[in-house]
Write an enzyme that holds these catalytic residues in place. Sequence first.
Site, short mmCIF file in Angstrom:
data_model
loop_
_atom_site.label_atom_id
_atom_site.label_comp_id
_atom_site.label_asym_id
_atom_site.label_seq_id
_atom_site.Cartn_x
_atom_site.Cartn_y
_atom_site.Cartn_z
N SER A 11 8.67 -7.24 -8.78
CA SER A 11 8.50 -6.49 -7.53
C SER A 11 7.48 -7.11 -6.58
O SER A 11 7.63 -7.00 -5.37
CB SER A 11 8.17 -5.03 -7.82
OG SER A 11 7.03 -4.93 -8.63
N HIS A 65 2.25 -5.23 -5.27
CA HIS A 65 3.15 -4.99 -4.14
C HIS A 65 2.47 -5.36 -2.82
O HIS A 65 3.07 -6.03 -1.98
CB HIS A 65 3.56 -3.52 -4.09
CG HIS A 65 4.51 -3.11 -5.15
ND1 HIS A 65 5.07 -1.86 -5.19
CD2 HIS A 65 5.02 -3.78 -6.22
CE1 HIS A 65 5.88 -1.77 -6.24
NE2 HIS A 65 5.84 -2.92 -6.89
#
Length: 193
Positions: free
Chosen positions: A90, A148
């Site tokens: 991610s 992230h």
Amino acid sequence: MRRVMFTYFTSDPSSKALCSPMLLSTFSHFSLFHMAANMYVLWSFSSSIVSLLGCEQFIAVYLSAGVISTFVSYVAKMATGKFEPSLGASGAIMTVLAAVCTKMPEAKLAIIFLPMFTFTAGNALKAIIAFDTAGLALGWRLFDHAAHLGGALFGMWYVTYGHELIWKNREPLVKAWHEMRTKNAGKGGGKSD
């Protein structure tokens, strides 16, 4: 295999293996759903990022993003003292998403299960950054919010400045690498009988 997977395919700044997991954890996922979700987002943005960067540059940016987002995660874990292992693509995928949203902020996006609601890529990026900033500040543990954010900031930086600073100036480095390989091959660096 479990010990090897945990040591080398999860990132944790308190682990004895620090460097290789920064890249290898990008290819490891907790569950089939985790992997499917990440791969769906990557697939959704892959044609746009490859159109922007080309295949070779995309691979270089994606692999670099895995390492950079993991490093940001390490820094956040060291700062907070919460040493929990992380894994997944991610952070690198956030780089791809942020790069595309930065270059094409007016592109229309929708959520897979709610296709009737559309929004601009620029607004989507702002919402994701706000969500991950809140998650990091409030200590949410659902995602690795630091990874992230690191990935998103790297993606925004790369398409704004990095392409010009790094990719367009790679020729001297590539030339030096080829000269070094040729010189070493002539000194017996090749096959031995």
